[in-house]
Write an enzyme that holds these catalytic residues in place. Structure first.
Site, PDB file in Angstrom:
ATOM      1  N   SER A 170       0.837  -1.194   0.000  1.00 56.06           N
ATOM      2  CA  SER A 170       0.000   0.000   0.000  1.00 56.06           C
ATOM      3  C   SER A 170       0.879   1.254   0.000  1.00 56.06           C
ATOM      4  O   SER A 170       1.671   1.434  -0.923  1.00 56.06           O
ATOM      5  CB  SER A 170      -0.958  -0.052   1.190  1.00 56.06           C
ATOM      6  OG  SER A 170      -2.021   0.863   1.034  1.00 56.06           O
ATOM      7  N   ASP A 263     -10.066  -3.726  -5.279  1.00 57.86           N
ATOM      8  CA  ASP A 263      -9.267  -2.746  -4.551  1.00 57.86           C
ATOM      9  C   ASP A 263      -9.292  -1.431  -5.327  1.00 57.86           C
ATOM     10  O   ASP A 263      -9.053  -1.429  -6.538  1.00 57.86           O
ATOM     11  CB  ASP A 263      -7.838  -3.274  -4.432  1.00 57.86           C
ATOM     12  CG  ASP A 263      -6.896  -2.376  -3.657  1.00 57.86           C
ATOM     13  OD1 ASP A 263      -7.297  -1.280  -3.238  1.00 57.86           O
ATOM     14  OD2 ASP A 263      -5.733  -2.788  -3.468  1.00 57.86           O
ATOM     15  N   HIS A 293      -8.029  -5.147  -0.731  1.00 57.65           N
ATOM     16  CA  HIS A 293      -6.858  -4.506  -0.141  1.00 57.65           C
ATOM     17  C   HIS A 293      -6.575  -5.129   1.230  1.00 57.65           C
ATOM     18  O   HIS A 293      -7.495  -5.500   1.956  1.00 57.65           O
ATOM     19  CB  HIS A 293      -7.151  -3.008   0.015  1.00 57.65           C
ATOM     20  CG  HIS A 293      -5.940  -2.163   0.198  1.00 57.65           C
ATOM     21  ND1 HIS A 293      -5.137  -1.782  -0.854  1.00 57.65           N
ATOM     22  CD2 HIS A 293      -5.396  -1.609   1.312  1.00 57.65           C
ATOM     23  CE1 HIS A 293      -4.162  -1.020  -0.399  1.00 57.65           C
ATOM     24  NE2 HIS A 293      -4.278  -0.906   0.917  1.00 57.65           N
TER      25      HIS A 293
END
Length: 323
Positions: A170, A263, A293
């Site tokens: 991320s 996501d 995610h």
């Protein structure tokens, strides 16, 4: 918090991913974006490893600090997968996710242990400074200082400075992508970059951002909250925040992308992979269908997490075997 079965993306999820979301909904925790940064960090820390598989045994770990350019002592945890053999180990600098605002060494401990175990490489997990106390570009500067320090001084930890890689998930994936570009520009050789659902674009306006604006796991209000903490709107076209805007991508380290289908960040991950390919960079892209995610930290519930860890291990093992 109700289970979002009415959302169009619900039918795209695997049964196991739906089960995870149902359990999250039943827990009834307030969204992180409704909390202060400090409270959000505490809440994330409490639940961040609940779905991780059992951590593998390693030869040793070491908690220590390395200096940033302004003298700040950055916490790091070194994971060594095997007993000392007299030969220096390749090393992976790992950068945790959390929107530049939450997360840390503790929240990604199991992930880093698995990474060391699967690759046979040492892993250095960095606790870079976070927003809102430290806004852009502090996280970039801290992570670069850590990589440069490893290249200069890693031998003291029996690390091979000639076999370094960067990895992150991320926001940490964003930082890893940026480090690969900075390393190229500085002439610091990297063997690989592992980008786990990274953010790469300046403005969250892709189709996947619209499709998954209400989640699962990561939502538009959550992304907006993270980025408002981290960086002013006027700076968001800086490629150190949005590496998709970097003018030249040729010459960076070979990349592995680990992406989740459901996501908001999936489109910009694919776009960055495509740009790297067009620049002649070797790219391997693993797109995991029906998961969201953060899935890589859910190995107890999702076989896709186990598959992703195996793919990362194989990719880095091969990258470090290259001369």
């Amino acid at each position: 918090m109700s289970t979002p079965t009415h959302e169009p993306w619900w039918a795209e999820l695997t049964p196991a991913m739906r089960s995870v979301l149902e359990r999250m909904a039943r827990a009834g925790h307030p969204p992180l974006y409704t909390l202060s940064a400090q409270k959000a960090r505490q809440a994330y820390s409490l639940g961040s490893q609940v779905l991780e598989e059992t951590a593998p045994e390693l030869a040793r770990t070491l908690d220590t600090r390395i200096p940033a350019r302004d003298g700040h002592a950055m916490p790091v945890r070194l994971y060594v997968p095997q007993a000392a053999t007299g030969q220096a180990l390749p090393a992976v600098l790992y950068l945790h996710g959390g929107g530049f605002t939450i997360g840390g060494i503790g929240t990604h401990d199991v992930l880093c242990r698995r990474l060391a175990h699967n690759t046979g490489a040492a892993v250095v997990s960095l606790e870079y400074r976070m927003a809102p106390e430290h806004r852009f570009p502090t996280a970039v500067d801290d992570t670069w200082d850590a990589l440069a320090w490893l290249a200069r001084h890693g031998r003291a930890w029996e690390l091979d400075a000639g076999r370094l890689a960067v990895a992150g998930d991320s926001a940490g994936g964003t930082l890893a992508a940026v480090l690969a570009l900075l390393a190229r520009d500085a002439g610091l050789p990297l063997h690989a970059q592992v980008l786990i659902y990274p953010g790469t674009c300046a403005h969250q306006d892709t189709p996947s951002h619209r499709c998954y604006a209400n989640g699962p796991v990561l939502s538009k209000p959550m992304i907006d909250w993270f980025f408002d903490q981290y960086i002013p709107q006027a700076q968001r076209e800086d490629w150190r925040f949005a590496p998709l805007l970097a003018p030249e991508l040729d010459g960076v380290a070979p990349a592995l992308f680990v992406l989740a289908e459901c996501d908001p960040l999936v489109d910009e991950g694919i776009a960055y992979a495509d740009r790297l390919r067009m620049a002649g960079v070797p790219v391997q892209l693993e797109l995991f269908r029906g998961v969201a995610h953060e899935f890589i930290k859910m190995g107890r519930a999702l076989r896709e997490a186990q598959q992703a860890h195996a793919a990362i291990g194989a990719f880095l093992h091969e990258a470090f075997a290259q001369e």
